[in-house]
Design an enzyme around this catalytic site. Structure first.
Site, PDB file in Angstrom:
ATOM      1  N   ASP A 188       4.754   1.111   4.768  1.00  0.00           N
ATOM      2  CA  ASP A 188       5.712   0.383   4.036  1.00  0.00           C
ATOM      3  C   ASP A 188       7.118   0.542   4.672  1.00  0.00           C
ATOM      4  O   ASP A 188       8.391   0.883   3.966  1.00  0.00           O
ATOM      5  CB  ASP A 188       6.051   0.708   2.577  1.00  0.00           C
ATOM      6  CG  ASP A 188       4.703   0.294   1.854  1.00  0.00           C
ATOM      7  OD1 ASP A 188       4.005  -0.876   2.194  1.00  0.00           O
ATOM      8  OD2 ASP A 188       4.190   1.190   0.670  1.00  0.00           O
ATOM      9  N   GLU A 189       7.154   0.764   5.992  1.00  0.00           N
ATOM     10  CA  GLU A 189       8.311   0.988   6.653  1.00  0.00           C
ATOM     11  C   GLU A 189       9.301   0.035   6.991  1.00  0.00           C
ATOM     12  O   GLU A 189      10.469  -0.042   7.371  1.00  0.00           O
ATOM     13  CB  GLU A 189       8.143   2.071   8.113  1.00  0.00           C
ATOM     14  CG  GLU A 189       7.475   3.257   7.782  1.00  0.00           C
ATOM     15  CD  GLU A 189       5.782   3.182   7.925  1.00  0.00           C
ATOM     16  OE1 GLU A 189       5.400   2.159   7.692  1.00  0.00           O
ATOM     17  OE2 GLU A 189       5.194   4.216   7.740  1.00  0.00           O
ATOM     18  N   LYS A 212       7.271  -2.776   8.728  1.00  0.00           N
ATOM     19  CA  LYS A 212       6.481  -3.373   9.853  1.00  0.00           C
ATOM     20  C   LYS A 212       6.625  -4.591   9.853  1.00  0.00           C
ATOM     21  O   LYS A 212       6.761  -5.449  10.899  1.00  0.00           O
ATOM     22  CB  LYS A 212       5.108  -2.663   9.823  1.00  0.00           C
ATOM     23  CG  LYS A 212       5.016  -1.277   9.916  1.00  0.00           C
ATOM     24  CD  LYS A 212       3.613  -0.843   9.960  1.00  0.00           C
ATOM     25  CE  LYS A 212       2.805  -1.066   8.636  1.00  0.00           C
ATOM     26  NZ  LYS A 212       3.581  -0.052   7.558  1.00  0.00           N
ATOM     27  N   GLY A 225       0.462  -4.618   2.863  1.00  0.00           N
ATOM     28  CA  GLY A 225       1.370  -5.502   2.256  1.00  0.00           C
ATOM     29  C   GLY A 225       2.544  -5.662   3.507  1.00  0.00           C
ATOM     30  O   GLY A 225       3.039  -4.644   3.124  1.00  0.00           O
ATOM     31  N   HIS A 226       2.577  -6.719   3.961  1.00  0.00           N
ATOM     32  CA  HIS A 226       3.885  -6.813   4.869  1.00  0.00           C
ATOM     33  C   HIS A 226       4.641  -8.058   4.458  1.00  0.00           C
ATOM     34  O   HIS A 226       4.259  -9.099   4.259  1.00  0.00           O
ATOM     35  CB  HIS A 226       3.202  -7.031   6.194  1.00  0.00           C
ATOM     36  CG  HIS A 226       2.424  -5.962   6.911  1.00  0.00           C
ATOM     37  ND1 HIS A 226       1.677  -5.877   8.153  1.00  0.00           N
ATOM     38  CD2 HIS A 226       2.071  -4.586   6.335  1.00  0.00           C
ATOM     39  CE1 HIS A 226       1.135  -4.831   8.197  1.00  0.00           C
ATOM     40  NE2 HIS A 226       1.140  -4.022   7.156  1.00  0.00           N
ATOM     41  N   GLN A 238      -0.903   0.317   7.635  1.00  0.00           N
ATOM     42  CA  GLN A 238      -0.553   1.551   7.244  1.00  0.00           C
ATOM     43  C   GLN A 238       0.338   2.441   8.147  1.00  0.00           C
ATOM     44  O   GLN A 238       1.126   1.944   8.694  1.00  0.00           O
ATOM     45  CB  GLN A 238      -2.109   2.198   7.316  1.00  0.00           C
ATOM     46  CG  GLN A 238      -2.885   1.562   5.916  1.00  0.00           C
ATOM     47  CD  GLN A 238      -3.288   0.495   6.175  1.00  0.00           C
ATOM     48  OE1 GLN A 238      -4.033   0.241   7.193  1.00  0.00           O
ATOM     49  NE2 GLN A 238      -3.351  -0.595   5.355  1.00  0.00           N
ATOM     50  N   THR A 285      -5.925   6.674   4.547  1.00  0.00           N
ATOM     51  CA  THR A 285      -6.805   5.233   4.516  1.00  0.00           C
ATOM     52  C   THR A 285      -7.937   5.497   5.514  1.00  0.00           C
ATOM     53  O   THR A 285      -8.271   6.806   5.992  1.00  0.00           O
ATOM     54  CB  THR A 285      -6.032   4.150   4.922  1.00  0.00           C
ATOM     55  OG1 THR A 285      -6.848   2.978   4.614  1.00  0.00           O
ATOM     56  CG2 THR A 285      -5.558   4.105   6.287  1.00  0.00           C
TER      57      THR A 285
END
Ligand code: GDP
Ligand code: IMO
Ligand code: MG
Length: 429
Positions: free
Chosen positions: A13-14, A16, A40-41, A222, A237
Site C-alpha cells: 500500500d505504498e 504502487k 488493492g491498487h 504486495q 504473503t
C-alpha cells in the site's frame, strides 16, 4: 529501450497503483507477475477513482495488459472487476487483456480454507482471506487447476478429483463439509467461455514486444517485507515480491526487467498481523492514519501506522533489487512539528542496522530514532521540486542518504498528476 519494474519496498500500500498508472503513459504494456486479488491498487484521475485487484494498472490508460503466469487468478473476481471498471467507463476486452495460460486459478475452496485457517489459528496471520496462500500451495504441490485447463472441459473432472483428494482431508480436519466436485465442475464449465477469450501466452507476447522494441512496465503487488523469503515470515504473503520474480512470473530474461523502482511511503504502514517496530499506538499514529486515509483497499481494515524506517527500506532495496525509489505521501507529513526516522534497532542491548530474520527477535526490536524538524507549509499537490518547503527537501535528501538509493519520483497527493519526476526510470542508465 529500457523496461521498468515497480515493486513495493515496505509492507504494501505504498502507492504502487498511482505510480504504475502514471508511468504507463510512457509504456506500451503493463504486466502483473505475482500475487492475486489480495492486492488493492488505487488510481485517482481527477474525480474518478479506480480500485484494481487483478487487472494490471495499465488498463486505466488503455494499455495492453498481461496477467502473468506468476499470478494466482480468481476468475470470478476477475470478471467482477472487469464489470466494475466497465461501469466506470473502462472497456477491458481480449484486445487489451491477456491472461497467461499457465497461471493457476484461485478457487472457492481456497478462499474457504484461508478463512477456516484464520478462524482456527491461535496466532492469526491476518490474511486477506482471498485464498492466496492455499492457491500457491496447490501450485507448488502440482495439483492446481490452471487457466489453460478451462479450454479442456473433458479433462477437468480428473483434475478436480486429484485436487479434492487433498482438500477433503484438510477440510475434514477443520470439521468442514467435503468440497462438492460436481458443483466445482459446473461453476468452472459456466465461467470457462467468459475467460477463454482472454487466455494467451505471456512469454510469447513479451518476446514479440521485445523484438518490436516496446517498453514494458512490470507491476508488482504486495512488497518486499511481505515476500515469502525476504519478508517478516510467517507474517507474509505466499509469493516472491522482489524484482527478480518479474522474470519468472512473466516469462522473460532477468535482463529484461530493466530499471527497478521501489515504491516507498514517507512513513510506514502495515495491514494484518506481524512485527512492526516503529508502530505508533498513540495520537501520532492516529494522525498519520487519518491524514493518510489508511484503510485497506481490499478488506477495509485500518492500517497500522508508524514513522519511516530507513533501516527496513535500506534492506528491502538490497534484497529486492531496487535501483531508485518513488517516495509517496509526502503531503501526509505536512504540519507535523517534528518527524522521526528509524535509523537502526536495539536488540538486547546491541545495535542492529538490519532486520534480523528471527521472528522472536523482530518482536523484541526497539527502534532508534533520528528527529528532524517538520514543515508547516503544504506540499499537497506540489508538482515541482521548487514548490517544496526547505525542510521537506531536507527530509527527502536524508531519506536518500539513509537508504542508499536516489529518489526518482515524488508523490504529493492521490491524483495522477501530482507527481514530481527527478529521474526518468525509462531512460537507460
Ligand atoms: P498500492 O497497493 O501500493 O497500490 O497502494 P494503495 O492504493 O493500496 O494505497 C495507497 C493509497 O494512498 C491510495 O488510496 C492512494 O490513492 C493514496 N496515495 C497514493 N499516493 C499518494 C500521495 O502522494 N499522497 C496521498 N495523500 N495519498 C496518496
Ligand atoms: P498491495 O498490492 C498490504 C498482507 C495481508 C496479510 C499478509 C498475508 O495492495 O500493496 P494474504 O492474503 O496475501 O495471504 O495475506 O499480507 N497483504 C497486503 N498488505 N498490501 C497488499 O497488497 C497486501 N496483500 C497482502 O494483510 O498481512
Ligand atoms: Mg494496496
Amino acid at each position: 529501450m529500457a523496461n521498468v519494474t515497480v515493486i513495493g519496498a515496505q509492507w504494501g500500500d505504498e502507492g504502487k497503483g498511482k505510480i504504475i498508472d502514471w508511468l504507463s503513459n510512457r509504456a506500451d504494456m503493463v504486466v502483473r507477475f505475482q500475487g492475486g486479488n489480495n492486492a488493492g491498487h488505487t488510481i485517482v484521475v481527477g474525480d474518478k477513482t479506480y480500485k484494481l485487484s487483478l487487472l494490471p494498472s495499465g488498463v486505466v490508460q488503455g494499455k495492453r495488459s498481461i496477467i502473468g503466469n506468476g499470478v494466482v487468478v480468481d476468475v470470478w473476481s476477475l470478471l467482477d472487476e472487469i464489470e466494475r471498471v466497465g461501469g466506470a467507463g473502462l472497456k477491458v476486452t481480449p484486445d487489451i487483456l491477456v491472461l497467461a495460460e499457465n497461471a493457476e486459478l484461485v478457487l472457492p475452496l481456497h478462499r474457504e480454507l484461508d478463512a477456516l485457517r484464520e478462524e482456527a489459528a491461535s496466532q492469526k496471520l491476518g490474511t486477506t482471506k482471498r485464498g492466496i496462500g492455499p492457491a500457491y500451495e496447490d501450485k507448488v504441490g502440482r495439483r492446481a487447476i490452471r487457466a489453460i485447463d478451462l479450454k479442456d472441459i473433458a479433462g477437468l473432472p480428473a483434475k478436480i478429483e486429484r485436487l479434492l483428494a487433498h482438500h477433503n482431508v484438510l477440510r475434514k480436519g477443520f470439521g468442514a463439509a467435503e468440497a462438492d466436485a460436481g458443483a466445482l465442475l459446473e461453476s468452472l464449465k459456466e465461467i470457462a467461455p467468459k475467460i477463454v477469450p482472454f487466455i494467451g501466452s505471456s512469454w510469447r507476447e513479451l518476446d514479440a514486444a521485445r523484438r518490436a522494441g516496446k517498453r514494458v512496465l512490470f507491476e508488482g503487488a504486495q512488497a518486499v517485507l511481505l515476500d515469502i523469503d525476504h519478508g517478516t515470515y510467517p507474517f507474509v504473503t505466499s509469493s516472491n515480491t522482489v524484482a527478480g520474480q518479474a522474470a519468472a512470473g512473466a516469462g522473460i530474461s532477468p535482463r529484461q526487467i530493466g530499471t527497478v523502482l521501489g515504491i516507498v511511503k514517507s512513513y510506514t504502514t502495515r495491514v494484518g498481523e506481524g512485527p512492526f517496530p516503529t508502530e505508533l499506538k498513540d495520537a501520532t499514529g492516529e494522525k498519520l492514519g487519518e491524514r493518510g486515509r489508511e484503510f485497506g483497499t481490499v478488506t477495509g481494515r485500518k492500517r497500522r501506522c508508524g514513522w519511516f524506517a530507513s533501516v527496513l527500506v535500506r534492506q528491502t532495496i538490497i534484497a529486492g533489487g531496487v535501483d531508485g525509489i518513488t517516495l509517496t505521501k509526502l503531503d501526509v507529513l505536512d504540519g507535523f512539528p517534528e518527524i522521526k526516522l528509524c535509523v537502526g534497532y536495539e536488540l538486547d542491548g546491541k545495535m542492529l542496522d538490519y532486520l534480523p530474520a528471527d521472528a522472536n527477535e523482530q518482536a523484541r526490536l526497539k527502534p532508534i530514532y533520528e528527529t528532524m524538524e517538520g514543515w508547516s507549509d503544504s506540499t499537497h499537490g506540489a508538482r515541482s521540486w521548487a514548490q517544496l518547503p526547505a525542510n521537506a527537501i531536507k527530509y527527502v535528501r536524508r531519506v536518500e542518504e539513509l537508504i542508499g538509493a536516489p529518489v526518482a519520483l515524488l508523490s504529493t497527493s492521490p491524483d495522477r498528476d501530482d507527481t514530481i519526476m527527478v529521474i526518468d526510470p525509462f531512460v537507460d542508465r
